[in-house]
Motif scaffolding. Sequence first.
Motif, PDB file in Angstrom:
ATOM      1  N   VAL A   7       0.835  -1.240  -0.079  1.00  0.00           N
ATOM      2  CA  VAL A   7       0.030   0.073  -0.036  1.00  0.00           C
ATOM      3  C   VAL A   7       0.981   1.313   0.104  1.00  0.00           C
ATOM      4  CG1 VAL A   7      -1.900   1.294   1.270  1.00  0.00           C
ATOM      5  CG2 VAL A   7      -1.907  -1.250   1.343  1.00  0.00           C
ATOM      6  N   ALA A   8       0.685   2.366  -0.831  1.00  0.00           N
ATOM      7  CA  ALA A   8       1.400   3.327  -1.152  1.00  0.00           C
ATOM      8  C   ALA A   8       1.605   4.157   0.117  1.00  0.00           C
ATOM      9  CB  ALA A   8       0.726   4.318  -2.373  1.00  0.00           C
ATOM     10  N   SER A   9       2.742   4.793   0.212  1.00  0.00           N
ATOM     11  CA  SER A   9       3.120   5.555   1.506  1.00  0.00           C
ATOM     12  C   SER A   9       2.074   7.032   1.330  1.00  0.00           C
ATOM     13  CB  SER A   9       4.616   6.060   1.407  1.00  0.00           C
ATOM     14  OG  SER A   9       5.335   5.037   1.678  1.00  0.00           O
ATOM     15  N   ASN A  10       1.787   7.578   2.427  1.00  0.00           N
ATOM     16  CA  ASN A  10       1.132   8.777   2.360  1.00  0.00           C
ATOM     17  C   ASN A  10       1.716   9.879   1.678  1.00  0.00           C
ATOM     18  OD1 ASN A  10      -1.608   8.130   3.443  1.00  0.00           O
ATOM     19  ND2 ASN A  10      -0.574   7.847   5.442  1.00  0.00           N
ATOM     20  N   TRP A  11       2.932   9.998   1.456  1.00  0.00           N
ATOM     21  CA  TRP A  11       3.710  11.145   0.820  1.00  0.00           C
ATOM     22  C   TRP A  11       3.145  11.200  -0.459  1.00  0.00           C
ATOM     23  CZ3 TRP A  11       6.695  10.597  -3.444  1.00  0.00           C
ATOM     24  CH2 TRP A  11       7.404   9.453  -3.600  1.00  0.00           C
ATOM     25  N   LYS A  12       2.920  10.130  -1.369  1.00  0.00           N
ATOM     26  CA  LYS A  12       2.350   9.906  -2.608  1.00  0.00           C
ATOM     27  C   LYS A  12       0.934  10.708  -2.643  1.00  0.00           C
ATOM     28  CE  LYS A  12       5.106   6.146  -3.945  1.00  0.00           C
ATOM     29  NZ  LYS A  12       5.279   4.664  -4.717  1.00  0.00           N
ATOM     30  N   ASN A  13       0.278  10.503  -1.712  1.00  0.00           N
ATOM     31  CA  ASN A  13      -0.932  11.227  -1.661  1.00  0.00           C
ATOM     32  C   ASN A  13      -0.653  12.863  -1.894  1.00  0.00           C
ATOM     33  OD1 ASN A  13      -2.116   8.719  -1.159  1.00  0.00           O
ATOM     34  ND2 ASN A  13      -3.012   9.177   0.673  1.00  0.00           N
ATOM     35  N   GLU A  14       0.104  13.139  -1.015  1.00  0.00           N
ATOM     36  CA  GLU A  14       0.552  14.649  -0.829  1.00  0.00           C
ATOM     37  C   GLU A  14       0.789  14.974  -2.220  1.00  0.00           C
ATOM     38  OE1 GLU A  14       3.006  16.006   2.157  1.00  0.00           O
ATOM     39  OE2 GLU A  14       2.604  14.091   3.293  1.00  0.00           O
ATOM     40  N   LEU A  15       1.899  14.248  -2.881  1.00  0.00           N
ATOM     41  CA  LEU A  15       2.251  14.540  -4.351  1.00  0.00           C
ATOM     42  C   LEU A  15       1.089  14.559  -5.251  1.00  0.00           C
ATOM     43  CD1 LEU A  15       4.612  14.623  -6.365  1.00  0.00           C
ATOM     44  CD2 LEU A  15       4.741  12.481  -6.553  1.00  0.00           C
ATOM     45  N   ILE A  16       0.349  13.657  -5.156  1.00  0.00           N
ATOM     46  CA  ILE A  16      -0.995  13.595  -6.286  1.00  0.00           C
ATOM     47  C   ILE A  16      -1.738  14.939  -6.017  1.00  0.00           C
ATOM     48  CG2 ILE A  16      -2.832  12.371  -6.679  1.00  0.00           C
ATOM     49  CD1 ILE A  16      -0.618  10.892  -7.575  1.00  0.00           C
ATOM     50  N   GLU A  17      -2.102  15.232  -4.874  1.00  0.00           N
ATOM     51  CA  GLU A  17      -2.930  16.378  -4.375  1.00  0.00           C
ATOM     52  C   GLU A  17      -2.336  17.579  -5.125  1.00  0.00           C
ATOM     53  OE1 GLU A  17      -5.906  16.589  -3.274  1.00  0.00           O
ATOM     54  OE2 GLU A  17      -6.138  14.898  -2.142  1.00  0.00           O
ATOM     55  N   LEU A  18      -0.856  17.780  -4.635  1.00  0.00           N
ATOM     56  CA  LEU A  18      -0.318  18.817  -5.227  1.00  0.00           C
ATOM     57  C   LEU A  18      -0.180  19.086  -6.825  1.00  0.00           C
ATOM     58  CD1 LEU A  18       1.764  21.510  -4.502  1.00  0.00           C
ATOM     59  CD2 LEU A  18       3.546  19.707  -4.407  1.00  0.00           C
ATOM     60  N   LEU A  19      -0.061  17.731  -7.352  1.00  0.00           N
ATOM     61  CA  LEU A  19       0.026  17.702  -8.787  1.00  0.00           C
ATOM     62  C   LEU A  19      -1.282  17.974  -9.555  1.00  0.00           C
ATOM     63  CD1 LEU A  19       2.213  14.602  -9.678  1.00  0.00           C
ATOM     64  CD2 LEU A  19       3.036  16.867 -10.373  1.00  0.00           C
ATOM     65  N   LYS A  20      -2.405  17.666  -8.747  1.00  0.00           N
ATOM     66  CA  LYS A  20      -3.658  17.886  -9.299  1.00  0.00           C
ATOM     67  C   LYS A  20      -3.930  19.613  -9.458  1.00  0.00           C
ATOM     68  CE  LYS A  20      -6.715  14.231  -8.215  1.00  0.00           C
ATOM     69  NZ  LYS A  20      -7.770  13.609  -7.538  1.00  0.00           N
ATOM     70  N   SER A  21      -3.655  20.205  -8.179  1.00  0.00           N
ATOM     71  CA  SER A  21      -3.613  21.719  -8.353  1.00  0.00           C
ATOM     72  C   SER A  21      -2.665  22.241  -9.245  1.00  0.00           C
ATOM     73  CB  SER A  21      -3.608  22.255  -6.978  1.00  0.00           C
ATOM     74  OG  SER A  21      -2.240  21.954  -6.274  1.00  0.00           O
ATOM     75  N   GLU A  22      -1.421  21.973  -9.408  1.00  0.00           N
ATOM     76  CA  GLU A  22      -0.466  22.291 -10.117  1.00  0.00           C
ATOM     77  C   GLU A  22      -0.527  22.342 -11.731  1.00  0.00           C
ATOM     78  OE1 GLU A  22       1.816  25.014  -8.994  1.00  0.00           O
ATOM     79  OE2 GLU A  22       0.675  24.800  -7.361  1.00  0.00           O
ATOM     80  N   MET A  23      -0.972  20.834 -11.919  1.00  0.00           N
ATOM     81  CA  MET A  23      -1.100  20.727 -13.306  1.00  0.00           C
ATOM     82  C   MET A  23      -2.194  21.609 -14.132  1.00  0.00           C
ATOM     83  SD  MET A  23      -0.278  16.749 -13.522  1.00  0.00           S
ATOM     84  CE  MET A  23      -0.819  16.402 -14.950  1.00  0.00           C
TER      85      MET A  23
END
Length: 159
Positions: free
Chosen positions: A49-65
Amino acid sequence: TQSWPEANIDLINDDAEYEESFLENLKEDLNTLMKIAKIKTIKKIKIFVASNWKNELIELLKSEMEKTRDFGELFKVIVQTGLKRYGQEIQKIVPYLLKNPSKMPVIIKTQEEETEIIKRSSNLLKKLYDCKIEIIKEEDSKESKAKQAMPGKVGILIE
């Protein structure tokens, strides 16, 4: 002629929908792996199961993309956060998600929530595949498959 019934939106449970979709994808991935590797019998399935930091990355990417699709610009924003320490992995993940934005989960669950979903269905998985199921947090494993885990998409190792 009778008209079609109206859907009652109040009865739709997004968490239940997510869980069902998550488990269907997991079973599809397991079946595909077994077919590709020509595996007939399984002793154990390790689910990472993916580490929580990857969730942070996805959230950040969603807004920045929404602002840019330029890797350099995105990476500059990312390294200004606490995610900087995952730079090497981020350099692999971001280009992949830029090329395949559909691979970015719409709903993001924490590592704990995804682990609970798998735990709730582990008896079903044990029966379906007639083997042991081991659920492992990405950061607790040295297996290369663990690093492949992403929010909404577990890493899998069949033994």
